[in-house]
Design a protein around this motif. Sequence first.
Motif, PDB file in Angstrom:
ATOM      1  N   LEU A 198       0.860  -1.275   0.209  1.00 34.63           N
ATOM      2  CA  LEU A 198       0.076  -0.229  -0.253  1.00 34.63           C
ATOM      3  C   LEU A 198       1.046   1.607   0.060  1.00 34.63           C
ATOM      4  N   ALA A 252       1.603   1.865  -3.115  1.00 33.51           N
ATOM      5  CA  ALA A 252       0.252   2.486  -4.435  1.00 33.51           C
ATOM      6  C   ALA A 252       0.883   3.912  -4.058  1.00 33.51           C
ATOM      7  N   GLY A 260       1.248   6.492  -6.865  1.00 37.80           N
ATOM      8  CA  GLY A 260      -0.482   6.927  -7.451  1.00 37.80           C
ATOM      9  C   GLY A 260      -0.065   8.555  -7.423  1.00 37.80           C
ATOM     10  N   GLY A 272       8.885   4.257  -4.067  1.00 33.20           N
ATOM     11  CA  GLY A 272       7.642   3.085  -4.080  1.00 33.20           C
ATOM     12  C   GLY A 272       8.456   2.051  -4.147  1.00 33.20           C
ATOM     13  N   GLN A 280       7.559  -1.819  -2.605  1.00 30.77           N
ATOM     14  CA  GLN A 280       7.237  -3.434  -3.460  1.00 30.77           C
ATOM     15  C   GLN A 280       8.329  -3.756  -3.187  1.00 30.77           C
ATOM     16  N   ALA A 287      -3.152  -4.875  -5.683  1.00 34.50           N
ATOM     17  CA  ALA A 287      -2.144  -3.109  -4.587  1.00 34.50           C
ATOM     18  C   ALA A 287      -1.278  -2.126  -5.430  1.00 34.50           C
ATOM     19  N   LEU A 288      -1.625  -2.442  -6.120  1.00 36.83           N
ATOM     20  CA  LEU A 288      -0.351  -1.306  -6.945  1.00 36.83           C
ATOM     21  C   LEU A 288      -1.173  -0.850  -7.999  1.00 36.83           C
ATOM     22  N   SER A 291      -4.383  -0.081  -7.433  1.00 34.89           N
ATOM     23  CA  SER A 291      -4.983   0.865  -6.262  1.00 34.89           C
ATOM     24  C   SER A 291      -4.581   2.244  -6.110  1.00 34.89           C
ATOM     25  N   SER A 292      -2.787   2.446  -6.852  1.00 39.76           N
ATOM     26  CA  SER A 292      -2.239   3.752  -7.207  1.00 39.76           C
ATOM     27  C   SER A 292      -3.374   4.253  -7.680  1.00 39.76           C
ATOM     28  N   THR A 320      -1.241  -6.875 -13.875  1.00 34.52           N
ATOM     29  CA  THR A 320      -1.743  -7.621 -12.534  1.00 34.52           C
ATOM     30  C   THR A 320      -2.050  -8.902 -13.174  1.00 34.52           C
ATOM     31  N   SER A 331     -10.400  -5.192  -6.349  1.00 31.94           N
ATOM     32  CA  SER A 331      -9.598  -4.146  -7.123  1.00 31.94           C
ATOM     33  C   SER A 331      -9.626  -4.072  -8.362  1.00 31.94           C
ATOM     34  N   ALA A 340      -9.898  -0.284 -10.411  1.00 30.93           N
ATOM     35  CA  ALA A 340      -8.843   0.677 -10.159  1.00 30.93           C
ATOM     36  C   ALA A 340      -9.376   0.996 -11.593  1.00 30.93           C
TER      37      ALA A 340
END
Length: 281
Positions: free
Chosen positions: A5, A8, A12, A57, A61, A76-77, A79-80, A227, A257, A261
Amino acid sequence: MVCALGAAVCFGAATVLQAMAARAAAAQGGGGGEAGVLLRALRQWRYLAGLALDGLGFVFQVLALRSIPIYAVGAALASSLAVTAVVAARLLRVRLHRGEWTAVAVVCAGLAMLGFSAGTEGDLGGSDALEFSMLGVALAVLGVGLAGGRLPERGRGLVLGLAAGFGFGVVEVSVRLIDSLEPSELLANPATYALLLGGGAAFLALTSALQRGSVTVATAAMVIGETVGPALVGVVWLGDRTREGLGWLAVLGFVVSVAGALALARFGEAPAETPARVESA
């Protein structure tokens, strides 16, 4: 999951800065194709600040990939984009509507499901064939990025976005394929070169995608590329699993998720601005 997170959040926020720098670099002209745009962007303070955030980041990661499955890190990435939306709303005064805030909440719900259901990283080592395959994908991404300006306008955003996603996916998988940090073993491992080349090629393709073609299409394609593919590699070849009896929850969390996104794909880039506004911002 906390590290994922954190990555992300960094990625982001970096996206907004890099998008503004890419627009400014494209507006300057000067030729040189996609590499020229990237070099001009590197002289923009926003792009450099974005790169610093990307570096931080990346550290988060790597730590995450060493602890939890690739599918959880990838989601999770993705979600950036939710982070990008919130940052854009704050710094660029972009108004988020109810549906977009709902998408942000959906992303958070999906990540909560993944965090609860994800097991530890798989214990299977990657084969030589997988390592060389990652290197091959990285070379292909580099080729697409360099040819970005010559791609047909129709479908350009889709191709560049997928290329960027595959490049970032190569980085995710390659981190897991590097078992030793001994210099001699690092230099002999094809995954090392795949990681470096894949990351650089992804940035090139992303920079091109940020100022060419449909941003929404490009960003959605990038999310899918970074992803789905790496998640499958982690499950099939690297032994990633979920907690006992919670496979269904992990699948649901991953889908939720990524879907959230994708709903926020238009925030993969800062809104288009005139050159004057970009230079003075």
